[in-house]
Design a protein around this motif. Structure first.
Motif, PDB file in Angstrom:
ATOM      1  N   ASP A 341       0.905  -1.218  -0.182  1.00  0.00           N
ATOM      2  CA  ASP A 341      -0.107  -0.121   0.113  1.00  0.00           C
ATOM      3  C   ASP A 341       0.777   1.247   0.017  1.00  0.00           C
ATOM      4  N   LYS A 342       1.636   1.352   0.858  1.00  0.00           N
ATOM      5  CA  LYS A 342       2.738   2.530   0.770  1.00  0.00           C
ATOM      6  C   LYS A 342       3.445   2.693  -0.652  1.00  0.00           C
ATOM      7  N   PHE A 343       3.974   1.599  -1.180  1.00  0.00           N
ATOM      8  CA  PHE A 343       4.395   1.722  -2.336  1.00  0.00           C
ATOM      9  C   PHE A 343       3.490   2.455  -3.515  1.00  0.00           C
ATOM     10  N   LEU A 344       2.274   1.820  -3.418  1.00  0.00           N
ATOM     11  CA  LEU A 344       1.184   2.155  -4.507  1.00  0.00           C
ATOM     12  C   LEU A 344       0.652   3.743  -4.276  1.00  0.00           C
ATOM     13  N   TYR A 345       0.915   4.213  -3.150  1.00  0.00           N
ATOM     14  CA  TYR A 345       0.639   5.521  -2.659  1.00  0.00           C
ATOM     15  C   TYR A 345       1.593   6.605  -2.566  1.00  0.00           C
ATOM     16  N   THR A 346       2.620   6.026  -2.257  1.00  0.00           N
ATOM     17  CA  THR A 346       3.828   6.915  -2.204  1.00  0.00           C
ATOM     18  C   THR A 346       5.147   6.833  -2.652  1.00  0.00           C
TER      19      THR A 346
END
Length: 372
Positions: A341-346
């Motif tokens: 999730d962190k990669f996809l968002y940030t």
């Protein structure tokens, strides 16, 4: 749109039809007849799209056959998997950028297809590419539909991107019930057709597209940037239509599929905000699927790629979240799901350490080409 990449981030204060004709798009595309210019620009766009993590791209080129072949050569050299179309347009286009006749358009399209087939590239497929119904007459579209059937290759085009465009098509083709019917009459709605945008499809058009097995390329950044509208992806999925994600450069200003994932979620959230009937928006995982397996399904290549099922070709990104000077910070309590999730968002291209297409490492961190 590979030839539109030089304009990424420019002219987005305009609406679609004005943006196409008066400022950036057509004046830029005509420059690609100069093969030196085309080589310089196409190397940059393919490298940039690859560096941002797109292992398979569906490209529109220009009306120039030789420049489109050159684009295919460059894609092959850089190792990307791609569907590539020579654009067709013979009406309602600038005098300086239009094909002279139906016969010329068809013969050049045939020359393009046969040239690419003779080159026998492992991962490049020619695509029939009528720009949209505004710029192609009925006779040309019918002959392009015949070519798609003759060579058994995909079709890509635009449909229902803006309200003025839909109204214009209705004026041009008064004998057709709707926009989708214009394409269907020409044999251009097949189970290998990719339709970009689809924001203003009617229920009848959705049913027709579902029946034909055609798919949709959702281009959320472009739809917002040009103020075209907000596609209801959930409605299309509910009807069983295959949906993938597109950047639609340069209507969309960002070459990254990661940006397309994020903006697809935002557009779906906007539907949820304005809905009065308990609308369920796309989750980040839903959008991630649209960018991977959904895209492969939309391009009819899901038996070959799209996920990591045994027997499929290895198209993959190696992601590193520990690289300094990126926007991703991982903490001890973060799970693997949290990290995704962190990669996809940030995250961004700096977190992509290597890229594989068909089991071959084609890029490593720093854009060096390698082979295995």
């Amino acid at each position: 749109h590979a030839p539109q990449y030089p304009n990424a981030g420019k002219g987005l204060d305009m609406g679609l039809l004005e943006w196409l004709t008066t400022f950036t798009t057509f004046p830029t595309e005509v420059k690609f007849k100069d093969l030196d210019f085309a080589a310089h620009a196409y190397k940059r766009v393919v490298s940039r799209v690859l560096r941002n993590g797109t292992t398979t791209a569906c490209y529109y080129a220009t009306i120039d056959t030789d420049a489109t072949v050159l684009l295919c050569d460059i894609i092959n050299e850089l190792g990307q998997r791609a569907l590539v179309g020579k654009v067709n347009m013979n009406q309602n286009s600038p005098d300086y950028y239009v094909e002279g006749s139906v016969d010329e358009s068809v013969s050049e399209t045939r020359r393009y297809i046969e040239t690419i087939q003779k080159k026998a590239y492992d991962n490049i497929t020619p695509v029939i590419t009528p720009r949209f119904a505004v710029s192609c007459c009925e006779t040309l579209m019918k002959k392009l539909g015949d070519l798609a059937a003759e060579y058994n290759i995909p079709v890509q085009t635009h449909i229902c991107e803006t309200k003025p465009e839909v109204e214009y098509v209705a004026q041009l083709y008064p004998d057709s019930k709707n926009y989708a019917t214009v394409y269907d009459k020409a044999g251009l709605l097949t189970d290998k057709t990719i339709l970009a945008h689809c924001i203003y499809l009617t229920k009848e058009e959705i049913d027709l597209i579902t029946e034909r097995g055609s798919s949709v390329s959702h281009c959320p950044n472009s739809n917002l940037s040009l103020r075209s509208g907000l596609l209801d992806v959930q409605n299309l999925l509910k009807h069983g239509i295959q949906v993938g994600l597109g950047t639609d450069v340069s209507g969309g200003y960002h070459p990254s599929i990661i940006d397309a994932i994020r903006v697809a979620v935002h557009v779906s959230n906007a539907h949820a905000i304005t809905s009065t009937n308990g609308y369920t928006p796309l989750s980040m995982r839903d959008a991630f699927k649209l960018a991977t397996l959904g895209g492969a399904q939309a391009l009819s290549i899901d038996k070959k790629v799209g996920n990591f099922e045994v027997g499929k070709e290895f198209d993959a990104l190696i992601i590193n979240l520990d690289i300094e000077n990126t926007h991703v910070d991982v903490f001890e309590e973060d799970t693997l799901d949290d990290c995704l999730d962190k990669f996809l968002y940030t995250g961004d291209d700096r977190n992509i350490e290597a890229i594989y297409v068909a089991g071959r490492k084609i890029l490593d961190f720093g854009l060096k080409q390698t082979s295995t």
